[in-house]
Design a protein around this motif. Structure first.
Motif, PDB file in Angstrom:
ATOM      1  N   ALA A  22      -6.223   3.168  -5.344  1.00  0.00           N
ATOM      2  CA  ALA A  22      -5.093   2.263  -5.127  1.00  0.00           C
ATOM      3  C   ALA A  22      -5.411   1.268  -4.022  1.00  0.00           C
ATOM      4  CB  ALA A  22      -3.833   3.057  -4.799  1.00  0.00           C
ATOM      5  N   ASP A  23      -6.002   1.736  -2.917  1.00  0.00           N
ATOM      6  CA  ASP A  23      -6.352   0.829  -1.816  1.00  0.00           C
ATOM      7  C   ASP A  23      -7.333  -0.246  -2.282  1.00  0.00           C
ATOM      8  OD1 ASP A  23      -4.671   2.124  -0.044  1.00  0.00           O
ATOM      9  OD2 ASP A  23      -6.277   3.208   0.983  1.00  0.00           O
ATOM     10  N   ASN A  63       3.123  -1.759  -9.098  1.00  0.00           N
ATOM     11  CA  ASN A  63       3.532  -0.650  -9.948  1.00  0.00           C
ATOM     12  C   ASN A  63       2.427  -0.300 -10.941  1.00  0.00           C
ATOM     13  OD1 ASN A  63       5.738   1.192 -10.481  1.00  0.00           O
ATOM     14  ND2 ASN A  63       5.762   0.264 -12.508  1.00  0.00           N
ATOM     15  N   ALA A  64       1.734  -1.304 -11.453  1.00  0.00           N
ATOM     16  CA  ALA A  64       0.612  -1.046 -12.361  1.00  0.00           C
ATOM     17  C   ALA A  64      -0.488  -0.279 -11.636  1.00  0.00           C
ATOM     18  CB  ALA A  64       0.074  -2.361 -12.919  1.00  0.00           C
ATOM     19  N   VAL A  65      -0.768  -0.664 -10.399  1.00  0.00           N
ATOM     20  CA  VAL A  65      -1.771   0.049  -9.599  1.00  0.00           C
ATOM     21  C   VAL A  65      -1.340   1.504  -9.419  1.00  0.00           C
ATOM     22  CG1 VAL A  65      -2.799   0.246  -7.291  1.00  0.00           C
ATOM     23  CG2 VAL A  65      -2.675  -1.990  -8.420  1.00  0.00           C
ATOM     24  N   ARG A  76       0.835  -1.205   0.000  1.00  0.00           N
ATOM     25  CA  ARG A  76       0.000   0.000   0.000  1.00  0.00           C
ATOM     26  C   ARG A  76       0.870   1.255   0.000  1.00  0.00           C
ATOM     27  NH1 ARG A  76      -3.373  -2.377   3.185  1.00  0.00           N
ATOM     28  NH2 ARG A  76      -2.407  -1.666   5.106  1.00  0.00           N
ATOM     29  N   GLU A  77       1.910   1.267   0.835  1.00  0.00           N
ATOM     30  CA  GLU A  77       2.798   2.429   0.902  1.00  0.00           C
ATOM     31  C   GLU A  77       3.561   2.609  -0.410  1.00  0.00           C
ATOM     32  OE1 GLU A  77       5.133   2.183   4.514  1.00  0.00           O
ATOM     33  OE2 GLU A  77       3.309   2.044   5.741  1.00  0.00           O
ATOM     34  N   LEU A  78       3.969   1.520  -1.009  1.00  0.00           N
ATOM     35  CA  LEU A  78       4.652   1.583  -2.301  1.00  0.00           C
ATOM     36  C   LEU A  78       3.717   2.161  -3.370  1.00  0.00           C
ATOM     37  CD1 LEU A  78       6.947   0.938  -4.282  1.00  0.00           C
ATOM     38  CD2 LEU A  78       6.101  -1.424  -4.350  1.00  0.00           C
ATOM     39  N   ALA A  79       2.494   1.679  -3.413  1.00  0.00           N
ATOM     40  CA  ALA A  79       1.531   2.178  -4.405  1.00  0.00           C
ATOM     41  C   ALA A  79       1.224   3.649  -4.164  1.00  0.00           C
ATOM     42  CB  ALA A  79       0.254   1.354  -4.357  1.00  0.00           C
TER      43      ALA A  79
END
Length: 191
Positions: free
Chosen positions: A177-178, A161-163, A96-99
């Protein structure tokens, strides 16, 4: 995990030019995306193109410098989350943090995509660091039996990464994203 080679100490004027270029690139990438002509970045920084290319011979090298702090922070956060009580929650939190990082930064998702795709790129240190961080969290969750054993770190990174890429710059990007990551996490669970 490989880190970028240490840079030799720079003269004060060279250091200022480096910082101006990174700052200008951050601003220009945020405003116009990463496909902006490199000469525009040099102009925005108030330096000549030769100064830009001497310091950053490729766009990927410049992206690396712009996002180094974010990538280092994400890798450090992965290390912290290895101590999370639930391996599944630790992995989900990091993804989640990465997205979120990728979706709020107009060029981070693209920089990560380049790094994940090209082993020989100027951002290969980023690729190795992100793979190591993702693999550690994924392995822990797989060992706990909360994530499918047939999933690889590279696959998970590409999904996230796609998200990030499709929610980048959206007014409700974090919520989108979530929601998408909840679907990804459901797909990662054993059947």
């Amino acid at each position: 995990m490989t880190t970028p080679a240490p840079q030799p100490a720079l003269r004060a004027d060279a250091r200022r030019n480096y910082e101006r270029l990174v700052s200008a690139a951050r601003e220009v990438f945020a405003a116009r995306g990463i496909d902006v002509p490199m000469d525009d970045i040099a102009r925005h920084a108030g330096v000549g193109s030769a100064t830009l290319y001497r310091r950053f011979p490729t766009r990927e090298a410049l992206l690396q410098a712009v996002h180094r702090d974010q990538i280092d922070a994400l890798c450090s956060r992965a290390q912290e989350l290895l101590a999370a009580p639930s391996p599944d929650d630790g992995l989900a939190t990091w993804l989640r943090e990465l997205a979120r990082q990728g979706s709020t930064s107009r060029s981070l998702a693209t920089a990560l995509m380049i790094a994940l795709r090209d082993e020989g790129s100027d951002v290969s240190w980023c690729r190795e660091a992100m793979y190591a961080a993702a693999a550690a969290l994924l392995d822990r969750a797989q060992q706990a039996g909360t994530v499918r054993a047939d999933v690889a770190a590279g696959q998970v990174l590409k999904l996230v990464n796609a998200v990030a890429f499709v929610t980048e710059g959206e007014p409700d990007g974090e919520q989108q994203a979530d929601a998408l990551l909840a679907i990804v996490m459901d797909g990662l669970r054993p059947r």
